[in-house]
Structures are given as C-alpha cells and as structure tokens.
Design a protein around this motif. Structure first.
Motif, short mmCIF file in Angstrom:
data_model
loop_
_atom_site.label_atom_id
_atom_site.label_comp_id
_atom_site.label_asym_id
_atom_site.label_seq_id
_atom_site.Cartn_x
_atom_site.Cartn_y
_atom_site.Cartn_z
N UNK A 79 38.51 41.58 44.52
CA UNK A 79 39.10 42.85 44.95
C UNK A 79 39.94 42.67 46.20
N UNK A 80 39.50 41.83 47.11
CA UNK A 80 40.30 41.51 48.29
C UNK A 80 41.61 40.85 47.87
N UNK A 81 41.52 39.88 46.94
CA UNK A 81 42.71 39.21 46.42
C UNK A 81 43.68 40.21 45.82
N UNK A 82 43.19 41.12 45.00
CA UNK A 82 44.05 42.11 44.35
C UNK A 82 44.74 42.99 45.39
N UNK A 83 44.05 43.31 46.47
CA UNK A 83 44.67 44.09 47.55
C UNK A 83 45.89 43.40 48.12
N UNK A 84 45.81 42.08 48.29
CA UNK A 84 46.96 41.31 48.78
C UNK A 84 48.07 41.31 47.75
N UNK A 85 47.74 41.11 46.48
CA UNK A 85 48.76 41.06 45.44
C UNK A 85 49.50 42.39 45.33
N UNK A 86 48.80 43.48 45.54
CA UNK A 86 49.43 44.80 45.46
C UNK A 86 50.46 45.01 46.57
N UNK A 87 50.40 44.19 47.61
CA UNK A 87 51.36 44.29 48.71
C UNK A 87 52.62 43.46 48.46
N UNK A 88 52.65 42.69 47.37
CA UNK A 88 53.83 41.88 47.04
C UNK A 88 54.77 42.73 46.19
N UNK A 89 55.91 43.09 46.75
CA UNK A 89 56.81 44.06 46.10
C UNK A 89 57.37 43.57 44.77
N UNK A 90 57.55 42.24 44.65
CA UNK A 90 58.22 41.69 43.46
C UNK A 90 57.31 41.60 42.24
N UNK A 91 56.02 41.79 42.41
CA UNK A 91 55.11 41.71 41.27
C UNK A 91 55.14 43.01 40.48
N UNK A 92 55.31 42.88 39.18
CA UNK A 92 55.37 44.06 38.32
C UNK A 92 53.97 44.55 37.96
N UNK A 93 53.09 43.62 37.56
CA UNK A 93 51.74 43.97 37.13
C UNK A 93 50.74 42.93 37.61
N UNK A 94 49.49 43.34 37.64
CA UNK A 94 48.36 42.43 37.86
C UNK A 94 47.50 42.52 36.60
N UNK A 95 47.29 41.38 35.95
CA UNK A 95 46.61 41.34 34.65
C UNK A 95 45.42 40.39 34.75
N UNK A 96 44.29 40.78 34.21
CA UNK A 96 43.12 39.91 34.19
C UNK A 96 43.02 39.22 32.83
N UNK A 97 42.89 37.88 32.86
CA UNK A 97 42.68 37.08 31.65
C UNK A 97 41.23 36.61 31.69
N UNK A 98 40.37 37.34 31.00
CA UNK A 98 38.93 37.22 31.16
C UNK A 98 38.32 36.32 30.08
N UNK A 99 37.41 35.47 30.49
CA UNK A 99 36.71 34.61 29.55
C UNK A 99 35.74 35.41 28.69
N UNK A 100 35.59 34.97 27.43
CA UNK A 100 34.60 35.58 26.55
C UNK A 100 33.19 35.40 27.11
N UNK A 101 32.27 36.24 26.68
CA UNK A 101 30.87 36.14 27.10
C UNK A 101 30.43 37.38 27.85
N UNK A 102 29.24 37.87 27.52
CA UNK A 102 28.77 39.11 28.14
C UNK A 102 28.59 38.98 29.64
N UNK A 103 28.41 37.74 30.12
CA UNK A 103 28.25 37.54 31.56
C UNK A 103 29.54 37.87 32.32
#
Length: 269
Positions: A35-59
C-alpha cells in the motif's frame, strides 16, 4: 512506440526468507508495504494505471481484496510463470509499456520517474532504468513487445520472477537506456527492500520516524536517516546487495563497455 505506461505489480505471498512480504505492515494494524508502494506510484503523473498480477492460490486472496478495495484492475495467473502473468495483465488492460518494480519495497524514487518515462517513450526504447538506486526504490521500464519476445524466446528461468533476465542476457537484441541519478541518490548500499525480517524492522522504523500526514517520504530523506543512524542499520548491513535483474542489466552493460574500450585501446597501440 505507443505512449501508455502502466505499473504492473507481480504479487504473491510465498517467500522462503519472509512470508507475505508485500502484505507486512509498516505500522501495527496499519499501512502495508504494498500500500505504501502504491501511494508512491499514484504520485507518478505519467503512469496510466496500476495493475496487480496475482499468483494463483488461496493464500494470495489478500491481494485480490486489496485490488477491489483500491479499485485496481488485476489478473490471477501461474505462480511460476511471472512473465506470463505480467503479459496477461498487459493484454487485459492494453498496456503498451510496463513500469516494473518489486512489491517488496515500500519507498520509491518517484520524483525521477516521469523524466525517465518521457525519455523512454521519445527514444523508442525497449528497456530503461536508473543506475545505483538504493535497493528496493528503483524500477524498470519495459515495452510489452520486449516482454513478449522474452517470453517467446526465453526459458522457464527467464519467465520466473527474474522477468528481465532474458533482456539482461541478450542486450544486443534490445534498445536500452541507462540513466544516472543525481550523485546524492546513487546509493546501492542503502537497503530499503523487505526481504528479511531485519529489513522489515528497519523500514518500520523509517516509516514511524519520517512519515508526515498526507506526504510521501522522499528517498533522499531516508538516505540521510540511514547515514545518521548506523546503530539502526547495522542488523541489515551484512545482508548485502540484492542483485535483481535490473541491476544485472546495467552491470552487464558496464562489462561490455569496458570490453569495448579495452578492444579499442588495443587496436590503437
């Protein structure tokens, strides 16, 4: 080259040294590393989207919950083929270029990202990064086309979490941009990734000590904190530098340039 750039974050909780690293809290029952990382990414004007590429598994369901809570797009895919996960996310969201950063670093050199992205796009590069960033704060830019070529021609090792290793090993096939940070920020000895329990403790101390409401902590300020608190950084100094693939790319480039200079010098004598 098309102009959109999306941050695609490869997410999983599995880890032999510290379980659930991105979901570890920086303050008790509070903000997590990712969440801290995402806060920094949201401050980068040139980024269009933030997307999570999540591994399979209920964990890994915690990442799906996080994506839904923050209204972020996500995909779920193979645990081992991380590169395929990234490509699936890029296809789903029509990402032309990928801003790649580890999910194990809560602090980012975000102030310098827009400059790198602009030069990357204008020059039509396949890959770009800053040299010598503090560990865990740097990032890579990779064209989706370059990632697809890496997946098509690489082995299972190149498709693992070392997703830019094919580019590292085949630099002549790609157009690469190596940039230098201001000298005060060229500190690869400063370790701000969360890979071991000792890393997490230090990052928690940094967050508690330097965080101000509504403001991001500049990495430059964290470097000052590192330099003035040797007793706090001592537990993690013996861990050393994590040679991630981004750093391997520019290290290999240094070797190649030295070889070319030696060859040129030999011809001139």
């Amino acid at each position: 080259m098309n102009k959109n750039v999306d941050a695609i974050l490869a997410c999983r909780v599995q880890g032999s040294r510290l379980y659930g690293k991105p979901l570890q809290s920086l303050i008790p029952d509070g903000i997590t590393v990712i969440e801290s990382l995402i806060g920094y990414l949201q401050a980068i004007r040139s980024l269009r989207k933030i997307i999570l590429a999540i591994s399979e598994g209920k964990e890994n369901y915690g990442f799906i919950q996080l994506a839904k809570r923050l209204s972020l797009p996500y995909v779920v895919g193979d645990e081992c083929d991380v590169l395929h996960r990234i490509l699936d996310a890029a296809e789903q969201e029509k990402s032309d270029n990928v801003f790649r950063i580890t999910t194990e670093g809560p602090f980012v050199l975000y102030e310098h990202a827009d400059t790198l992205i602009e030069e990357f796009l204008e020059g039509g590069y396949d890959w770009a990064s800053y040299r010598d960033a503090p560990e865990g704060t740097g990032y890579e830019l990779v064209s989706t086309e370059a990632f697809q070529r890496s997946h098509d021609h690489g082995s299972s090792r190149h498709r693992s979490e070392l997703v830019t290793s094919y580019i590292c090993e085949h630099q002549d096939e790609f157009k690469l941009l190596f940039k230098d940070l201001p000298e005060r920020l060229r500190r690869p000895d400063v370790r701000l990734t969360v890979d071991y329990a000792e890393d997490l403790v230090f990052c928690q101390i940094v967050y508690r000590s330097l965080k101000k409401e509504g403001q991001l902590i500049p990495v430059e300020r964290i470097i000052e904190f590192w330099d003035t608190n040797p007793e706090l950084r001592k537990p993690i100094e013996n861990i050393g530098i994590d040679w991630g693939t981004g750093r391997l790319v520019w290290e290999a480039d240094d070797v190649k340039r030295a070889e070319r200079q030696t060859s040129t010098g030999s011809k001139g004598t």
